[in-house]
Each structure stands twice: as C-alpha cells, then as structure tokens.
Scaffold this motif. Structure first.
Motif, PDB file in Angstrom:
ATOM      1  N   ARG A 281      12.427  -5.541 -39.124  1.00 57.69           N
ATOM      2  CA  ARG A 281      11.496  -5.951 -38.057  1.00 57.69           C
ATOM      3  C   ARG A 281      10.147  -5.252 -38.226  1.00 57.69           C
ATOM      4  NH1 ARG A 281      16.105  -5.212 -34.976  1.00 57.69           N
ATOM      5  NH2 ARG A 281      15.284  -3.279 -34.125  1.00 57.69           N
ATOM      6  N   ARG A 282      10.165  -3.953 -38.484  1.00 56.83           N
ATOM      7  CA  ARG A 282       8.920  -3.194 -38.654  1.00 56.83           C
ATOM      8  C   ARG A 282       8.139  -3.670 -39.877  1.00 56.83           C
ATOM      9  NH1 ARG A 282       7.854   0.539 -42.080  1.00 56.83           N
ATOM     10  NH2 ARG A 282      10.043   1.071 -42.496  1.00 56.83           N
ATOM     11  N   ILE A 283       8.837  -3.847 -40.991  1.00 56.59           N
ATOM     12  CA  ILE A 283       8.167  -4.247 -42.230  1.00 56.59           C
ATOM     13  C   ILE A 283       7.571  -5.644 -42.102  1.00 56.59           C
ATOM     14  CG2 ILE A 283       8.556  -4.795 -44.675  1.00 56.59           C
ATOM     15  CD1 ILE A 283      10.603  -2.409 -44.633  1.00 56.59           C
ATOM     16  N   THR A 284       8.283  -6.576 -41.490  1.00 56.67           N
ATOM     17  CA  THR A 284       7.692  -7.913 -41.310  1.00 56.67           C
ATOM     18  C   THR A 284       6.484  -7.845 -40.385  1.00 56.67           C
ATOM     19  OG1 THR A 284       9.298  -8.476 -39.555  1.00 56.67           O
ATOM     20  CG2 THR A 284       9.811  -9.215 -41.806  1.00 56.67           C
ATOM     21  N   ARG A 285       6.545  -7.039 -39.353  1.00 60.53           N
ATOM     22  CA  ARG A 285       5.407  -6.894 -38.443  1.00 60.53           C
ATOM     23  C   ARG A 285       4.209  -6.283 -39.167  1.00 60.53           C
ATOM     24  NH1 ARG A 285       7.769  -3.921 -35.010  1.00 60.53           N
ATOM     25  NH2 ARG A 285       6.967  -1.938 -35.740  1.00 60.53           N
ATOM     26  N   GLU A 286       4.437  -5.205 -39.928  1.00 58.72           N
ATOM     27  CA  GLU A 286       3.338  -4.518 -40.618  1.00 58.72           C
ATOM     28  C   GLU A 286       2.790  -5.317 -41.795  1.00 58.72           C
ATOM     29  OE1 GLU A 286       4.947  -0.702 -41.695  1.00 58.72           O
ATOM     30  OE2 GLU A 286       4.859   0.042 -39.622  1.00 58.72           O
ATOM     31  N   GLU A 287       3.650  -5.988 -42.532  1.00 62.39           N
ATOM     32  CA  GLU A 287       3.236  -6.681 -43.752  1.00 62.39           C
ATOM     33  C   GLU A 287       2.818  -8.131 -43.519  1.00 62.39           C
ATOM     34  OE1 GLU A 287       3.402  -5.500 -47.263  1.00 62.39           O
ATOM     35  OE2 GLU A 287       3.217  -3.628 -46.155  1.00 62.39           O
ATOM     36  N   LEU A 288       3.415  -8.782 -42.498  1.00 64.09           N
ATOM     37  CA  LEU A 288       3.146 -10.198 -42.269  1.00 64.09           C
ATOM     38  C   LEU A 288       2.438 -10.470 -40.944  1.00 64.09           C
ATOM     39  CD1 LEU A 288       6.624 -11.569 -43.420  1.00 64.09           C
ATOM     40  CD2 LEU A 288       4.530 -11.329 -44.791  1.00 64.09           C
TER      41      LEU A 288
ATOM     42  N   TRP B  98      -1.791  -5.137 -58.954  1.00 65.52           N
ATOM     43  CA  TRP B  98      -0.891  -6.231 -59.329  1.00 65.52           C
ATOM     44  C   TRP B  98      -0.609  -7.135 -58.129  1.00 65.52           C
ATOM     45  CZ3 TRP B  98       1.076  -7.195 -64.161  1.00 65.52           C
ATOM     46  CH2 TRP B  98       0.968  -6.189 -65.111  1.00 65.52           C
ATOM     47  N   TRP B  99      -0.309  -8.397 -58.412  1.00 65.82           N
ATOM     48  CA  TRP B  99       0.176  -9.313 -57.375  1.00 65.82           C
ATOM     49  C   TRP B  99       1.662  -9.044 -57.203  1.00 65.82           C
ATOM     50  CZ3 TRP B  99      -2.850 -12.150 -54.287  1.00 65.82           C
ATOM     51  CH2 TRP B  99      -4.171 -12.312 -54.679  1.00 65.82           C
ATOM     52  N   PHE B 100       2.066  -8.872 -55.954  1.00 70.05           N
ATOM     53  CA  PHE B 100       3.408  -8.409 -55.637  1.00 70.05           C
ATOM     54  C   PHE B 100       3.826  -9.036 -54.316  1.00 70.05           C
ATOM     55  CE2 PHE B 100       6.848  -5.416 -55.510  1.00 70.05           C
ATOM     56  CZ  PHE B 100       6.895  -4.837 -56.778  1.00 70.05           C
ATOM     57  N   VAL B 101       5.113  -9.170 -54.090  1.00 67.21           N
ATOM     58  CA  VAL B 101       5.574  -9.631 -52.784  1.00 67.21           C
ATOM     59  C   VAL B 101       5.370  -8.509 -51.770  1.00 67.21           C
ATOM     60  CG1 VAL B 101       7.247 -11.279 -53.723  1.00 67.21           C
ATOM     61  CG2 VAL B 101       7.989  -8.959 -53.181  1.00 67.21           C
ATOM     62  N   PRO B 102       5.188  -8.840 -50.487  1.00 68.43           N
ATOM     63  CA  PRO B 102       5.076  -7.790 -49.457  1.00 68.43           C
ATOM     64  C   PRO B 102       6.389  -7.017 -49.330  1.00 68.43           C
ATOM     65  CG  PRO B 102       4.383  -9.934 -48.610  1.00 68.43           C
ATOM     66  CD  PRO B 102       5.021 -10.180 -49.937  1.00 68.43           C
ATOM     67  N   GLY B 103       6.312  -5.846 -48.765  1.00 67.49           N
ATOM     68  CA  GLY B 103       7.510  -5.043 -48.559  1.00 67.49           C
ATOM     69  C   GLY B 103       7.161  -3.652 -48.088  1.00 67.49           C
ATOM     70  N   GLY B 104       8.200  -2.833 -47.920  1.00 68.69           N
ATOM     71  CA  GLY B 104       7.967  -1.473 -47.460  1.00 68.69           C
ATOM     72  C   GLY B 104       9.220  -0.628 -47.524  1.00 68.69           C
ATOM     73  N   ARG B 105       9.017   0.666 -47.370  1.00 72.14           N
ATOM     74  CA  ARG B 105      10.119   1.627 -47.412  1.00 72.14           C
ATOM     75  C   ARG B 105      10.917   1.610 -46.113  1.00 72.14           C
ATOM     76  NH1 ARG B 105       6.084   5.394 -49.894  1.00 72.14           N
ATOM     77  NH2 ARG B 105       5.558   5.819 -47.757  1.00 72.14           N
ATOM     78  N   VAL B 106      12.177   1.953 -46.248  1.00 68.65           N
ATOM     79  CA  VAL B 106      13.049   2.197 -45.097  1.00 68.65           C
ATOM     80  C   VAL B 106      12.920   3.682 -44.782  1.00 68.65           C
ATOM     81  CG1 VAL B 106      15.433   2.179 -44.260  1.00 68.65           C
ATOM     82  CG2 VAL B 106      14.627   0.363 -45.812  1.00 68.65           C
TER      83      VAL B 106
END
Length: 142
Positions: A54-61, A35-43
């Motif tokens: 900070r970690r999620i933006t670095r890893e995803e973007l 599926w098309w989805f916005v980027p993101g991640g678990r805490v």
C-alpha cells in the motif's frame, strides 16, 4: 551498515495498462541511476508486506492499492555495484518480490521523487529498448 552486510527486501511494481503497456520510470538515484526501471521500493523492518505494498503504490504511483489486487510474478535477486549512499567499496543486494498490477494512470501525473520521467512501454518497445535495466528485462523474459 545494513546495505553493506545484508540483502534488502523490496517490491517491484510491474504495472500494466489496458493496452498491455508497462510503466517504466527513469531512475533518479542509485542503484540503477539513469536506467528505465519499473517502480518499486524497499520493505521496512516490521512492516507487513500488505502494508508495504500500500505504501509503495502510494509513494511510487500516487494511488494506494491493496496487495490482493496484484499477482506475484516471482522472486528475483538484483545485485548492483553501487549503493544509494554513494559509499565506496560495496554494492546493493535486493531480494525482490515482483508484483503485477493492472492500472491506468497518466504518466505525467506520477510522483517524481524516485524517477525523472515515466513512459508506457509496449512489448515491441520493451524488446528494442537499450536503456531498460537488465533487472527490469528479466520480468518479461527478454
């Protein structure tokens, strides 16, 4: 064991560029694979939300951003029938902090560990798209 018995906390990134398009990635893994989805991640456990952002933006973007650069859109619940481990018999429950971030990044330069491709989606395209996951649609009220 955790995914089977407890909800996970995550941050989704509703990234908008200067043209008010939203960044979408085609998910490579479960849940929501394909599926098309916005980027993101678990805490992670014991990880402060600011550090997680900070970690999620670095890893995803591919670029680190601070939580105070974003705007909280709201708290959402995402329920899936499957899980990242592919284990039968239980799904995944997320409590999601949706954060809106203004950022112009070329879609072709983004990390590919979690997404098989990216696209910038205009409001009209988002309304017409049938391959956008319902949980992503909820961020836009459509």
């Amino acid at each position: 064991m955790v995914v089977r018995h407890t909800p996970l906390v995550s941050i989704d990134l509703v990234v908008r560029n200067a043209r008010d398009e939203v960044l979408l990635g085609r998910r490579s893994n479960a849940p929501a694979r394909g599926w098309w989805f916005v980027p993101g991640g678990r805490v992670c456990k014991d990880e402060r939300l600011a550090a997680a952002f900070r970690r999620i933006t670095r890893e995803e973007l591919g670029v680190e951003r601070a939580l105070d650069e974003a705007r909280l859109l709201g708290v959402y619940e995402h329920l899936y029938d499957d899980n990242a481990a592919g284990e039968p018999g239980f799904g995944t429950h997320y409590v999601v902090l949706a954060q809106e971030l203004r950022l112009d990044v070329p879609a072709g330069t983004l990390p590919t560990e979690q997404h098989g491709g990216y696209r910038w989606s205009s409001p009209a395209e988002r309304c017409a798209a049938r391959d956008r996951h319902p949980n992503t649609k909820a961020y836009f009220g459509d």
